[in-house]
Design a protein around this motif. Structure first.
Motif, PDB file in Angstrom:
ATOM      1  N   UNK A  61      -5.892 -19.839  16.582  1.00 12.98           N
ATOM      2  CA  UNK A  61      -6.529 -21.159  16.531  1.00 12.98           C
ATOM      3  C   UNK A  61      -5.631 -22.128  15.755  1.00 12.98           C
ATOM      4  N   UNK A  62      -5.422 -23.288  16.315  1.00 14.23           N
ATOM      5  CA  UNK A  62      -4.676 -24.342  15.623  1.00 14.23           C
ATOM      6  C   UNK A  62      -5.357 -25.692  15.851  1.00 14.23           C
ATOM      7  N   UNK A  63      -6.659 -25.639  16.033  1.00 17.18           N
ATOM      8  CA  UNK A  63      -7.413 -26.854  16.334  1.00 17.18           C
ATOM      9  C   UNK A  63      -7.296 -27.888  15.214  1.00 17.18           C
ATOM     10  N   UNK A  64      -7.257 -27.443  13.977  1.00 22.27           N
ATOM     11  CA  UNK A  64      -7.148 -28.394  12.869  1.00 22.27           C
ATOM     12  C   UNK A  64      -5.840 -29.176  12.963  1.00 22.27           C
ATOM     13  N   UNK A  65      -4.774 -28.496  13.381  1.00 19.53           N
ATOM     14  CA  UNK A  65      -3.484 -29.179  13.531  1.00 19.53           C
ATOM     15  C   UNK A  65      -3.561 -30.212  14.652  1.00 19.53           C
ATOM     16  N   UNK A  66      -4.277 -29.880  15.704  1.00 18.07           N
ATOM     17  CA  UNK A  66      -4.426 -30.816  16.821  1.00 18.07           C
ATOM     18  C   UNK A  66      -5.217 -32.053  16.414  1.00 18.07           C
ATOM     19  N   UNK A  73      -0.254 -30.718   9.606  1.00 13.74           N
ATOM     20  CA  UNK A  73      -0.590 -29.291   9.578  1.00 13.74           C
ATOM     21  C   UNK A  73       0.281 -28.560  10.582  1.00 13.74           C
ATOM     22  N   UNK A  74       0.891 -27.490  10.120  1.00 14.97           N
ATOM     23  CA  UNK A  74       1.783 -26.712  10.969  1.00 14.97           C
ATOM     24  C   UNK A  74       1.336 -25.252  10.991  1.00 14.97           C
ATOM     25  N   UNK A  75       1.643 -24.608  12.112  1.00 12.75           N
ATOM     26  CA  UNK A  75       1.424 -23.174  12.281  1.00 12.75           C
ATOM     27  C   UNK A  75       2.738 -22.558  12.744  1.00 12.75           C
ATOM     28  N   UNK A  76       2.881 -21.260  12.579  1.00  9.76           N
ATOM     29  CA  UNK A  76       4.080 -20.610  13.132  1.00  9.76           C
ATOM     30  C   UNK A  76       4.092 -20.799  14.648  1.00  9.76           C
ATOM     31  N   UNK A  77       5.254 -20.721  15.257  1.00  9.79           N
ATOM     32  CA  UNK A  77       5.307 -20.799  16.723  1.00  9.79           C
ATOM     33  C   UNK A  77       4.488 -19.666  17.352  1.00  9.79           C
ATOM     34  N   UNK A  78       3.827 -19.980  18.464  1.00 10.34           N
ATOM     35  CA  UNK A  78       3.003 -18.964  19.136  1.00 10.34           C
ATOM     36  C   UNK A  78       3.839 -17.761  19.579  1.00 10.34           C
ATOM     37  N   UNK A  79       5.085 -17.998  19.905  1.00  6.04           N
ATOM     38  CA  UNK A  79       5.948 -16.896  20.325  1.00  6.04           C
ATOM     39  C   UNK A  79       6.102 -15.880  19.189  1.00  6.04           C
ATOM     40  N   UNK A  80       6.208 -16.384  17.952  1.00  6.75           N
ATOM     41  CA  UNK A  80       6.287 -15.485  16.793  1.00  6.75           C
ATOM     42  C   UNK A  80       4.996 -14.694  16.629  1.00  6.75           C
TER      43      UNK A  80
END
Length: 93
Positions: A61-66, A73-80
């Motif tokens: 989930x990365x809805x907060x970043x969106x 707000x950042x998340x690691x890449x989905x590929x990772x």
């Protein structure tokens, strides 16, 4: 599913949680108001969001970043994330 296990993998082994770029953050607190899993807390003066329970974040989930109007707000890449999950599943067998 905050905390606990993610398909049998201890949640603490999965490095999926937000980080905040305070140079971009305007303290609108959209992230804090959105997240129902207690990932964020408000602290400081002036008030700023802070990640206090990173492993309560729902994996993937990365809805907060969106929702963040300043892309703070950042998340690691989905590929990772996918690669890490594959490796953790392999180790769990």
């Amino acid at each position: 599913m905050p905390g606990g296990n993610y398909f049998g993998i201890p949640r603490e082994k999965i490095k999926w949680f937000p980080t905040i770029d305070y140079d971009r953050c305007t303290s609108c607190l959209t992230c804090v108001n959105f997240c129902r899993n207690g990932v964020y807390e408000v602290s400081g003066n002036p008030s700023k969001p802070k990640v206090v329970n990173p492993y309560n974040c729902v994996v993937g989930c990365s809805a907060c970043a969106s929702l963040c109007p300043n892309e703070a707000i950042k998340f690691p890449p989905r590929e990772e994330l996918i690669a890490a999950l594959k490796e953790l599943y392999r180790q769990a067998r």
